[in-house]
Write an enzyme that holds these catalytic residues in place. Structure first.
Site, short mmCIF file in Angstrom:
data_model
loop_
_atom_site.label_atom_id
_atom_site.label_comp_id
_atom_site.label_asym_id
_atom_site.label_seq_id
_atom_site.Cartn_x
_atom_site.Cartn_y
_atom_site.Cartn_z
N SER A 1 0.84 -1.20 0.00
CA SER A 1 0.00 0.00 0.00
C SER A 1 0.87 1.25 0.00
O SER A 1 1.69 1.44 0.91
CB SER A 1 -0.89 0.02 1.24
OG SER A 1 -1.48 1.30 1.35
N HIS B 1 -1.26 -1.15 -4.17
CA HIS B 1 -2.53 -0.94 -3.49
C HIS B 1 -2.68 0.56 -3.22
O HIS B 1 -1.80 1.18 -2.61
CB HIS B 1 -2.56 -1.75 -2.20
CG HIS B 1 -3.90 -1.73 -1.51
ND1 HIS B 1 -4.98 -2.46 -1.94
CD2 HIS B 1 -4.33 -1.04 -0.42
CE1 HIS B 1 -6.00 -2.24 -1.15
NE2 HIS B 1 -5.65 -1.38 -0.22
N ASP C 1 -4.91 3.43 -1.59
CA ASP C 1 -5.95 3.68 -0.59
C ASP C 1 -6.48 5.11 -0.69
O ASP C 1 -5.79 6.06 -0.30
CB ASP C 1 -5.37 3.47 0.82
CG ASP C 1 -5.21 1.99 1.15
OD1 ASP C 1 -6.17 1.23 0.98
OD2 ASP C 1 -4.10 1.60 1.58
N GLY D 1 -4.88 -4.95 6.01
CA GLY D 1 -4.77 -4.29 7.30
C GLY D 1 -3.98 -5.09 8.32
O GLY D 1 -4.36 -6.20 8.66
N GLY E 1 1.15 -2.45 4.01
CA GLY E 1 1.67 -1.09 3.94
C GLY E 1 2.90 -0.95 4.81
O GLY E 1 4.04 -1.00 4.35
C1 DX5 Z 1 -6.48 0.92 5.79
C2 DX5 Z 1 -6.00 0.68 4.38
C3 DX5 Z 1 -4.92 -0.35 4.29
C4 DX5 Z 1 -3.67 0.04 4.99
C5 DX5 Z 1 -2.69 -1.10 5.03
O1 DX5 Z 1 -7.53 1.79 5.78
O2 DX5 Z 1 -7.07 0.22 3.58
O3 DX5 Z 1 -4.66 -0.67 2.93
O4 DX5 Z 1 -3.05 1.13 4.39
O5 DX5 Z 1 -1.61 -0.69 5.79
P1 DX5 Z 1 -0.99 -1.61 6.94
O6 DX5 Z 1 -0.47 -2.84 6.23
O7 DX5 Z 1 0.08 -0.75 7.50
O8 DX5 Z 1 -2.09 -1.93 7.91
ZN ZN Z 2 -6.58 -0.68 1.55
#
Ligand code: DX5
Ligand code: ZN
Length: 229
Positions: free
Chosen positions: A11, A36, A38, A179, A200
């Site tokens: 992400s 990804h 967001d 997530g 992310g």
């Molecule tokens: C949360 C987002 C995720 C997030 C993932 O609202 O949809 O895609 O950025 O990040 P990590 O892996 O750090 O939880």
């Molecule tokens: Zn996401």
């Protein structure tokens, strides 16, 4: 059954936006499969991330598919624009769509793959009537809005239930999980039936992001380390 090997979608929410090119190049050069993306509107979720200018930068520089996760109200207003800006997958939230079936058809009519996301409190059984229409289901394993949150373990039985729902209907939308995913739980998430892992913080804030991607991609290649529960 899950299609192997799994895909990894870092992400860019966790990127340093002062050096976005660096994060894009890193994902291009790594073993990651998708970007990804967001998108948050400050209404559906309590945070605002970015919009079209960042999408334009990605369209110019990214060499892998753009997996756009719309955490916004009334996503139908922006679906066509995101497709014009190069989105390969467009995912909308079950909770944000008054007419989900119509939005899914709209996404498909643009030529993008259509995804539906569910929040941690939303039951997978609510997807029953849309399952055969979609290309991807995104199971949130944190409450959407922020990167770097803690994985909610109740997502595991939901992924298992969704995988079973697909198998008994002979359907195979990709199951994406998003997530709090990292090396500490990725194997369990894949065993439960995920096809696509979003990560992310675990990738872009790792001491060596290339190594983090390689490790997350390598999981399951030589069999599981633990017996599925
Ligand atoms: C949360 C987002 C995720 C997030 C993932 O609202 O949809 O895609 O950025 O990040 P990590 O892996 O750090 O939880
Ligand atoms: Zn996401």
């Amino acid at each position: 059954m899950r299609k192997a090997p799994h895909l990894l979608a870092p992400s860019i929410l966790s990127a340093d936006f002062g050096h976005l090119d660096k994060a894009i190049d890193l994902i291009n050069e790594s073993e990651a499969d998708w970007f990804h993306v967001d998108v948050m509107d400050g209404r559906f979720v309590p945070n605002i991330s970015f919009g079209f200018p960042v999408m334009e930068a990605l369209q110019r520089r990214a060499e892998k598919p753009l997996d756009v996760h719309l955490m916004i109200e009334e996503p139908e207003r922006y679906v066509d624009r995101f497709r014009e800006l190069g989105a390969h997958v467009i995912t909308v939230h079950y909770e944000a769509c008054r007419h989900l079936h119509r939005v899914v058809q709209q996404i498909k009519s643009t030529g993008a793959l259509a995804g539906v996301a569910i929040n941690p409190h939303t039951s997978v059984s609510l997807l029953e009537s849309i399952l055969e229409e979609v290309d991807l289901i995104l199971v949130m394993s944190v409450n959407p809005g922020f990167g770097g949150q803690k994985f909610i373990y109740q997502a595991i039985p939901k992924i298992e239930q969704l995988r079973l729902m697909c198998d008994v209907r002979n359907l195979s939308p990709l199951i994406e999980v998003d997530g709090g995913i990292g090396l500490q739980n990725a194997e369990r998430v894949l065993q439960a039936g995920a096809d696509v892992l979003v990560a992310g913080n675990a990738v872009l804030n790792a001491p060596d992001p290339y190594d983090a991607v390689a490790r997350l991609k390598a999981i399951g290649k030589e069999g599981w380390h633990t017996i599925p529960a």
